[in-house]
Design a protein around this motif. Sequence first.
Motif, PDB file in Angstrom:
ATOM      1  N   UNK A  41       7.532  29.552 -28.439  1.00  0.00           N
ATOM      2  CA  UNK A  41       6.256  30.281 -28.508  1.00  0.00           C
ATOM      3  C   UNK A  41       5.330  29.681 -29.550  1.00  0.00           C
ATOM      4  N   UNK A  42       4.139  30.230 -29.637  1.00  0.00           N
ATOM      5  CA  UNK A  42       3.193  29.806 -30.665  1.00  0.00           C
ATOM      6  C   UNK A  42       3.489  30.485 -31.986  1.00  0.00           C
ATOM      7  N   UNK A  43       2.724  30.107 -33.006  1.00  0.00           N
ATOM      8  CA  UNK A  43       2.922  30.677 -34.337  1.00  0.00           C
ATOM      9  C   UNK A  43       2.110  31.953 -34.489  1.00  0.00           C
ATOM     10  N   UNK A  44       2.690  32.884 -35.224  1.00  0.00           N
ATOM     11  CA  UNK A  44       2.021  34.151 -35.498  1.00  0.00           C
ATOM     12  C   UNK A  44       1.891  34.310 -37.000  1.00  0.00           C
ATOM     13  N   UNK A  45       0.693  34.620 -37.442  1.00  0.00           N
ATOM     14  CA  UNK A  45       0.431  34.795 -38.865  1.00  0.00           C
ATOM     15  C   UNK A  45       1.121  36.053 -39.381  1.00  0.00           C
ATOM     16  N   UNK A  46       1.783  35.929 -40.545  1.00  0.00           N
ATOM     17  CA  UNK A  46       2.464  37.077 -41.148  1.00  0.00           C
ATOM     18  C   UNK A  46       1.705  37.615 -42.359  1.00  0.00           C
ATOM     19  N   UNK A  47       1.384  36.721 -43.274  1.00  0.00           N
ATOM     20  CA  UNK A  47       0.816  37.186 -44.535  1.00  0.00           C
ATOM     21  C   UNK A  47       0.139  36.019 -45.242  1.00  0.00           C
ATOM     22  N   UNK A  48      -0.908  36.325 -45.995  1.00  0.00           N
ATOM     23  CA  UNK A  48      -1.657  35.337 -46.763  1.00  0.00           C
ATOM     24  C   UNK A  48      -1.704  35.786 -48.210  1.00  0.00           C
ATOM     25  N   UNK A  49      -1.468  34.857 -49.117  1.00  0.00           N
ATOM     26  CA  UNK A  49      -1.566  35.166 -50.544  1.00  0.00           C
ATOM     27  C   UNK A  49      -2.505  34.148 -51.174  1.00  0.00           C
ATOM     28  N   UNK A  50      -3.463  34.628 -51.941  1.00  0.00           N
ATOM     29  CA  UNK A  50      -4.463  33.748 -52.536  1.00  0.00           C
ATOM     30  C   UNK A  50      -3.928  33.165 -53.840  1.00  0.00           C
ATOM     31  N   UNK A  51      -4.559  32.105 -54.284  1.00  0.00           N
ATOM     32  CA  UNK A  51      -4.048  31.390 -55.456  1.00  0.00           C
ATOM     33  C   UNK A  51      -4.110  32.218 -56.732  1.00  0.00           C
ATOM     34  N   UNK A  52      -4.955  33.248 -56.752  1.00  0.00           N
ATOM     35  CA  UNK A  52      -5.042  34.095 -57.946  1.00  0.00           C
ATOM     36  C   UNK A  52      -4.164  35.352 -57.838  1.00  0.00           C
ATOM     37  N   UNK A  53      -3.360  35.428 -56.790  1.00  0.00           N
ATOM     38  CA  UNK A  53      -2.434  36.543 -56.620  1.00  0.00           C
ATOM     39  C   UNK A  53      -1.009  36.080 -56.911  1.00  0.00           C
ATOM     40  N   UNK A  54      -0.176  37.002 -57.331  1.00  0.00           N
ATOM     41  CA  UNK A  54       1.206  36.650 -57.665  1.00  0.00           C
ATOM     42  C   UNK A  54       2.208  37.253 -56.690  1.00  0.00           C
ATOM     43  N   UNK A  55       1.831  38.382 -56.101  1.00  0.00           N
ATOM     44  CA  UNK A  55       2.759  39.048 -55.197  1.00  0.00           C
ATOM     45  C   UNK A  55       1.959  39.845 -54.172  1.00  0.00           C
ATOM     46  N   UNK A  56       2.534  39.908 -52.965  1.00  0.00           N
ATOM     47  CA  UNK A  56       1.879  40.681 -51.914  1.00  0.00           C
ATOM     48  C   UNK A  56       2.935  41.275 -50.993  1.00  0.00           C
ATOM     49  N   UNK A  57       2.643  42.470 -50.489  1.00  0.00           N
ATOM     50  CA  UNK A  57       3.593  43.148 -49.615  1.00  0.00           C
ATOM     51  C   UNK A  57       2.922  43.462 -48.293  1.00  0.00           C
ATOM     52  N   UNK A  62       7.738  40.616 -48.353  1.00  0.00           N
ATOM     53  CA  UNK A  62       7.235  40.485 -49.715  1.00  0.00           C
ATOM     54  C   UNK A  62       7.075  38.996 -49.993  1.00  0.00           C
ATOM     55  N   UNK A  63       5.896  38.616 -50.430  1.00  0.00           N
ATOM     56  CA  UNK A  63       5.619  37.216 -50.741  1.00  0.00           C
ATOM     57  C   UNK A  63       5.266  37.101 -52.214  1.00  0.00           C
ATOM     58  N   UNK A  64       5.809  36.078 -52.851  1.00  0.00           N
ATOM     59  CA  UNK A  64       5.432  35.770 -54.226  1.00  0.00           C
ATOM     60  C   UNK A  64       4.851  34.368 -54.276  1.00  0.00           C
ATOM     61  N   UNK A  65       4.027  34.146 -55.260  1.00  0.00           N
ATOM     62  CA  UNK A  65       3.414  32.842 -55.457  1.00  0.00           C
ATOM     63  C   UNK A  65       3.433  32.508 -56.939  1.00  0.00           C
ATOM     64  N   UNK A  66       3.944  31.337 -57.252  1.00  0.00           N
ATOM     65  CA  UNK A  66       3.953  30.848 -58.638  1.00  0.00           C
ATOM     66  C   UNK A  66       3.212  29.516 -58.648  1.00  0.00           C
ATOM     67  N   UNK A  67       1.948  29.557 -59.025  1.00  0.00           N
ATOM     68  CA  UNK A  67       1.140  28.334 -58.971  1.00  0.00           C
ATOM     69  C   UNK A  67       1.542  27.340 -60.054  1.00  0.00           C
ATOM     70  N   UNK A  68       2.158  27.815 -61.131  1.00  0.00           N
ATOM     71  CA  UNK A  68       2.596  26.879 -62.178  1.00  0.00           C
ATOM     72  C   UNK A  68       3.765  26.030 -61.684  1.00  0.00           C
ATOM     73  N   UNK A  69       4.590  26.623 -60.830  1.00  0.00           N
ATOM     74  CA  UNK A  69       5.731  25.887 -60.256  1.00  0.00           C
ATOM     75  C   UNK A  69       5.412  25.362 -58.867  1.00  0.00           C
ATOM     76  N   UNK A  70       4.223  25.681 -58.366  1.00  0.00           N
ATOM     77  CA  UNK A  70       3.833  25.296 -57.019  1.00  0.00           C
ATOM     78  C   UNK A  70       4.901  25.719 -56.014  1.00  0.00           C
ATOM     79  N   UNK A  71       5.198  27.011 -56.030  1.00  0.00           N
ATOM     80  CA  UNK A  71       6.222  27.504 -55.118  1.00  0.00           C
ATOM     81  C   UNK A  71       5.900  28.926 -54.675  1.00  0.00           C
ATOM     82  N   UNK A  72       6.463  29.280 -53.535  1.00  0.00           N
ATOM     83  CA  UNK A  72       6.302  30.612 -52.980  1.00  0.00           C
ATOM     84  C   UNK A  72       7.621  31.027 -52.345  1.00  0.00           C
ATOM     85  N   UNK A  73       7.817  32.331 -52.249  1.00  0.00           N
ATOM     86  CA  UNK A  73       8.990  32.811 -51.538  1.00  0.00           C
ATOM     87  C   UNK A  73       8.588  33.935 -50.599  1.00  0.00           C
TER      88      UNK A  73
END
Lengths: 113, 115
Positions: A41-57, A62-73
């Motif tokens: 199938x095609x891709x379906x968007x789940x969630x977007x987190x901006x560079x000034x955000x650290x966590x989103x639900x 649950x998505x986290x973003x660590x721009x200092x480590x350039x990583x997300x989970x």
Amino acid sequence: SQQGEEDPQALSIQEGENATMNCSYKTSINNLQWYRQNSGRGLVHLILIRSNEREKHSGRLRVTLDTSKKSSSLLITASRAADTASYFCATAGPYNQGGKLIFGQGTELSVKP
Amino acid sequence: NAGVMQNPRHLVRRRGQEARLRCSPMKGHSHVYWYRQLPEEGLKFMVYLQKENIIDESGMPKERFSAEFPKEGPSILRIQQVVRGDSAAYFCASSPRLLGTGELFFGEGSRLTVL
């Protein structure tokens, strides 16, 4: 070279367990997104987190973003068999670097009932 | 509101033939992106178009591949003189605004098999 690198490449868990997928990237970003792809199938968007955000639900996500480590989970809680799919992170660079999303190689998640 | 429509869903070509893949973006979307996915791999960016303009074609192979998004009608990805290595799933995505501000909406893909 590919912007996003994900790990693990494959993950197998039992229904009800949590699933965690990680994504690392190399250059500065405007935002980071997660997508899901069911087989064939095609891709379906789940969630977007901006560079000034650290966590989103969003629901069980649950998505986290660590721009200092350039990583997300991406964490999927209380997984279900229907969550079985491939999950991709994708990064959008700053506006002056063009408009494309760069995708990682993906994590293949298998949730066993 | 119909989603992104791609056709054909499956296409079989012999080496040396041409493949034409079509994509109609979501209504109101003027930005179209093409990606290629090889088996067991992620998506590789190919080209980004707006109506009548190619904005970024940095992911397009230098030869045999071309893309257009005319004022009227769908976006077309054209592959001339196909080779076996062109076998892949080709995905089109659209967005209503400049990327970097929101999500992409994907079609179901066109799966090209080159014999």
